[in-house]
Design a protein around this motif. Structure first.
Motif, PDB file in Angstrom:
ATOM      1  N   SER A 172       0.848  -1.195   0.000  1.00  0.00           N
ATOM      2  CA  SER A 172       0.000   0.000   0.000  1.00  0.00           C
ATOM      3  C   SER A 172       0.878   1.237   0.000  1.00  0.00           C
ATOM      4  O   SER A 172       1.752   1.383   0.863  1.00  0.00           O
ATOM      5  CB  SER A 172      -0.911   0.009   1.233  1.00  0.00           C
ATOM      6  N   PHE A 173       0.632   2.136  -0.973  1.00  0.00           N
ATOM      7  CA  PHE A 173       1.339   3.412  -0.999  1.00  0.00           C
ATOM      8  C   PHE A 173       0.862   4.297   0.151  1.00  0.00           C
ATOM      9  O   PHE A 173       1.650   5.027   0.752  1.00  0.00           O
ATOM     10  CB  PHE A 173       1.112   4.117  -2.346  1.00  0.00           C
ATOM     11  N   THR A 174      -0.420   4.214   0.462  1.00  0.00           N
ATOM     12  CA  THR A 174      -0.988   5.044   1.529  1.00  0.00           C
ATOM     13  C   THR A 174      -0.399   4.673   2.886  1.00  0.00           C
ATOM     14  O   THR A 174       0.018   5.543   3.663  1.00  0.00           O
ATOM     15  CB  THR A 174      -2.517   4.881   1.578  1.00  0.00           C
ATOM     16  N   LYS A 175      -0.335   3.363   3.187  1.00  0.00           N
ATOM     17  CA  LYS A 175       0.216   2.928   4.477  1.00  0.00           C
ATOM     18  C   LYS A 175       1.696   3.262   4.589  1.00  0.00           C
ATOM     19  O   LYS A 175       2.182   3.636   5.650  1.00  0.00           O
ATOM     20  CB  LYS A 175      -0.014   1.436   4.668  1.00  0.00           C
ATOM     21  N   ALA A 176       2.430   3.136   3.474  1.00  0.00           N
ATOM     22  CA  ALA A 176       3.855   3.498   3.489  1.00  0.00           C
ATOM     23  C   ALA A 176       4.019   4.985   3.764  1.00  0.00           C
ATOM     24  O   ALA A 176       4.913   5.404   4.511  1.00  0.00           O
ATOM     25  CB  ALA A 176       4.499   3.136   2.159  1.00  0.00           C
ATOM     26  N   SER A 177       3.141   5.792   3.182  1.00  0.00           N
ATOM     27  CA  SER A 177       3.176   7.240   3.398  1.00  0.00           C
ATOM     28  C   SER A 177       2.965   7.565   4.872  1.00  0.00           C
ATOM     29  O   SER A 177       3.662   8.396   5.456  1.00  0.00           O
ATOM     30  CB  SER A 177       2.092   7.913   2.541  1.00  0.00           C
ATOM     31  N   GLN A 178       2.005   6.883   5.497  1.00  0.00           N
ATOM     32  CA  GLN A 178       1.719   7.115   6.915  1.00  0.00           C
ATOM     33  C   GLN A 178       2.858   6.611   7.803  1.00  0.00           C
ATOM     34  O   GLN A 178       3.208   7.236   8.800  1.00  0.00           O
ATOM     35  CB  GLN A 178       0.405   6.422   7.285  1.00  0.00           C
ATOM     36  N   GLU A 179       3.431   5.489   7.428  1.00  0.00           N
ATOM     37  CA  GLU A 179       4.499   4.886   8.222  1.00  0.00           C
ATOM     38  C   GLU A 179       5.771   5.720   8.199  1.00  0.00           C
ATOM     39  O   GLU A 179       6.472   5.841   9.201  1.00  0.00           O
ATOM     40  CB  GLU A 179       4.781   3.479   7.673  1.00  0.00           C
ATOM     41  N   LEU A 180       6.071   6.318   7.039  1.00  0.00           N
ATOM     42  CA  LEU A 180       7.319   7.067   6.867  1.00  0.00           C
ATOM     43  C   LEU A 180       7.142   8.573   7.041  1.00  0.00           C
ATOM     44  O   LEU A 180       8.112   9.319   6.952  1.00  0.00           O
ATOM     45  CB  LEU A 180       7.912   6.770   5.486  1.00  0.00           C
ATOM     46  N   PHE A 181       5.890   9.018   7.248  1.00  0.00           N
ATOM     47  CA  PHE A 181       5.590  10.447   7.389  1.00  0.00           C
ATOM     48  C   PHE A 181       6.064  11.227   6.150  1.00  0.00           C
ATOM     49  O   PHE A 181       6.710  12.274   6.246  1.00  0.00           O
ATOM     50  CB  PHE A 181       6.239  11.030   8.655  1.00  0.00           C
ATOM     51  N   VAL A 182       5.760  10.657   4.986  1.00  0.00           N
ATOM     52  CA  VAL A 182       6.105  11.267   3.705  1.00  0.00           C
ATOM     53  C   VAL A 182       4.839  11.315   2.866  1.00  0.00           C
ATOM     54  O   VAL A 182       3.987  10.422   2.971  1.00  0.00           O
ATOM     55  CB  VAL A 182       7.195  10.424   2.978  1.00  0.00           C
ATOM     56  N   SER A 183       4.700  12.354   2.054  1.00  0.00           N
ATOM     57  CA  SER A 183       3.496  12.466   1.239  1.00  0.00           C
ATOM     58  C   SER A 183       3.398  11.304   0.256  1.00  0.00           C
ATOM     59  O   SER A 183       4.416  10.756  -0.191  1.00  0.00           O
ATOM     60  CB  SER A 183       3.490  13.788   0.472  1.00  0.00           C
ATOM     61  N   GLN A 184       2.156  10.953  -0.116  1.00  0.00           N
ATOM     62  CA  GLN A 184       1.972   9.847  -1.047  1.00  0.00           C
ATOM     63  C   GLN A 184       2.571  10.131  -2.425  1.00  0.00           C
ATOM     64  O   GLN A 184       3.171   9.230  -3.021  1.00  0.00           O
ATOM     65  CB  GLN A 184       0.488   9.494  -1.159  1.00  0.00           C
ATOM     66  N   PRO A 185       2.455  11.354  -2.948  1.00  0.00           N
ATOM     67  CA  PRO A 185       3.124  11.637  -4.233  1.00  0.00           C
ATOM     68  C   PRO A 185       4.630  11.419  -4.170  1.00  0.00           C
ATOM     69  O   PRO A 185       5.233  10.943  -5.141  1.00  0.00           O
ATOM     70  CB  PRO A 185       2.781  13.103  -4.483  1.00  0.00           C
ATOM     71  N   ALA A 186       5.247  11.746  -3.022  1.00  0.00           N
ATOM     72  CA  ALA A 186       6.689  11.533  -2.887  1.00  0.00           C
ATOM     73  C   ALA A 186       7.014  10.044  -2.873  1.00  0.00           C
ATOM     74  O   ALA A 186       8.015   9.608  -3.460  1.00  0.00           O
ATOM     75  CB  ALA A 186       7.204  12.189  -1.613  1.00  0.00           C
ATOM     76  N   ILE A 187       6.167   9.239  -2.219  1.00  0.00           N
ATOM     77  CA  ILE A 187       6.351   7.791  -2.225  1.00  0.00           C
ATOM     78  C   ILE A 187       6.293   7.263  -3.657  1.00  0.00           C
ATOM     79  O   ILE A 187       7.158   6.489  -4.093  1.00  0.00           O
ATOM     80  CB  ILE A 187       5.264   7.097  -1.368  1.00  0.00           C
ATOM     81  N   THR A 188       5.288   7.694  -4.379  1.00  0.00           N
ATOM     82  CA  THR A 188       5.116   7.259  -5.772  1.00  0.00           C
ATOM     83  C   THR A 188       6.327   7.650  -6.610  1.00  0.00           C
ATOM     84  O   THR A 188       6.808   6.867  -7.439  1.00  0.00           O
ATOM     85  CB  THR A 188       3.833   7.869  -6.357  1.00  0.00           C
ATOM     86  N   LYS A 189       6.836   8.861  -6.393  1.00  0.00           N
ATOM     87  CA  LYS A 189       7.983   9.356  -7.159  1.00  0.00           C
ATOM     88  C   LYS A 189       9.216   8.472  -6.927  1.00  0.00           C
ATOM     89  O   LYS A 189       9.926   8.109  -7.878  1.00  0.00           O
ATOM     90  CB  LYS A 189       8.289  10.800  -6.757  1.00  0.00           C
ATOM     91  N   HIS A 190       9.470   8.101  -5.664  1.00  0.00           N
ATOM     92  CA  HIS A 190      10.628   7.260  -5.355  1.00  0.00           C
ATOM     93  C   HIS A 190      10.505   5.875  -6.000  1.00  0.00           C
ATOM     94  O   HIS A 190      11.494   5.331  -6.507  1.00  0.00           O
ATOM     95  CB  HIS A 190      10.800   7.114  -3.840  1.00  0.00           C
TER      96      HIS A 190
END
Length: 337
Positions: free
Chosen positions: A30-48
């Motif tokens: 899940s991109f959303t759960k990773a975003s919450q876990e790492l305290f990073v925005s979801q667009p930034a997760i997707t970009k990486h």
């Protein structure tokens, strides 16, 4: 040269962070759960993730609607990221240790009984002594703790189960006993003991499937030639506290860890009913992956052993406390753990 060196350092940190991002997405799917876990925005997760896919010229995830799964390439990268991140945690720990500083991350998993009744004072003392160690704790049943270890989601587990998985290493650290208890206001409290045949007719409230407590009860009954299915189980509940509350409001019996009943037994709210011919003893165990020697986990194990030893090996006297006669000993044990 300094500028080139700075760029290299920045590049290494970026690779490590991308590894963390990918690892979090892969584990959570899940991109959303990773975003919450790492305290990073979801667009930034997707970009990486897109940058990693571009770097290796391969898709890392299959995307189907709102769900994702790892591709073959993704599984390969996950294996490497697990090793990279584990080695980096060890590097951080070892380098700080050179300055007599305990630093780093410690991810613990504990079965419910241990998490609620054994670990809190130990963790309080540990974090007081090692304030720079970041500690997290997953509280679940024994089987889920073992699964979290196998999936590399935790560094060390503590379980109460009686079954052993061959790819995990178990190390006992505390004795425990499961005792049949009733509320003193219940009609069942009129008895001091029961036979095994009488026990079959008593309405029981037990822990859920997958809990180490239920496994231990089932094994002990099996040794007496009794199947759990032949018992009068009224209800299975997901926590010891739920069982206690149920017992307070019904004329039923629970079979609960003595560690979880110290306060109530001392205050006379609950009573142990001896079952002739049945004693359910077990160990609480540390559990690690075979061959895995995470330094923070090893340090925590040594701390727990020292903590319990300094309190006169509390587990050694648990077996003595099977009736209301031992109120003073119950008081002592509560103070120890």
């Amino acid at each position: 040269e300094d500028g080139i060196r700075d760029l290299r350092v920045t590049g290494v940190r970026r690779v490590l962070f991308r590894s963390e991002v990918f690892y979090s997405v892969a584990k959570n799917l899940s991109f959303t759960k990773a975003s919450q876990e790492l305290f990073v925005s979801q667009p930034a997760i997707t970009k990486h993730i897109r940058e990693l896919e571009s770097l290796y010229q391969t898709r890392l995830f299959n995307r189907l609607g709102n769900t994702i799964s790892l591709t073959e390439s993704g599984n390969v990268l996950l294996e490497h990221c697990e090793r990279i991140l584990a080695e980096y945690r060890k590097l951080e720990y070892d380098m700080h240790l050179l300055h007599n500083e305990y630093n780093g991350q410690l991810r613990l998993g504990a079965s419910t009984t241990i998490a609620q009744y054994v670990l809190p004072p130990i963790l309080a003392a540990f974090t007081e002594k090692y304030p720079k160690v970041s500690v997290s704790l997953i509280d679940t049943n024994s089987r889920n703790v073992e699964q979290a270890l196998q999936e590399h989601n935790i560094d060390l587990g503590t379980v109460e189960g009686v079954f052993r998985l061959p790819n995990l290493k178990y190390e006992p650290f505390l004795h425990d006993e499961l005792v049949p208890v009733v509320c003193t206001s219940s009609a069942l409290a009129k008895k001091d003991s029961l036979t095994l045949d009488e026990l079959k007719d008593i309405p029981l409230v037990l822990r859920e499937r997958g809990s180490g407590t239920l496994d231990a009860i089932e094994m002990a009954l099996s040794e007496q030639g009794i199947k759990l299915s032949s018992m009068n189980v009224r209800l299975y509940l997901g926590s010891t506290e739920s069982i206690k509350q149920f017992l307070r409001n019904s004329s039923t019996m629970g079979i609960i860890s003595l560690q979880a009943m110290l306060k109530e037994l001392r205050e006379g709210e609950f009573k142990i009913i001896d079952i002739n011919g049945l004693q359910i003893k077990r160990h609480f165990c540390f559990v690690r992956a075979q061959g895995q020697e995470e330094a923070p986990a090893a340090n925590f194990i040594r701390f727990v052993q020292s903590y319990l030893k300094s309190r006169k090996a509390a587990g050694d006297i648990i077996g003595k406390m099977r009736s209301e006669e031992h109120t003073s000993e119950l008081q002592s044990l509560e103070d120890l753990v």
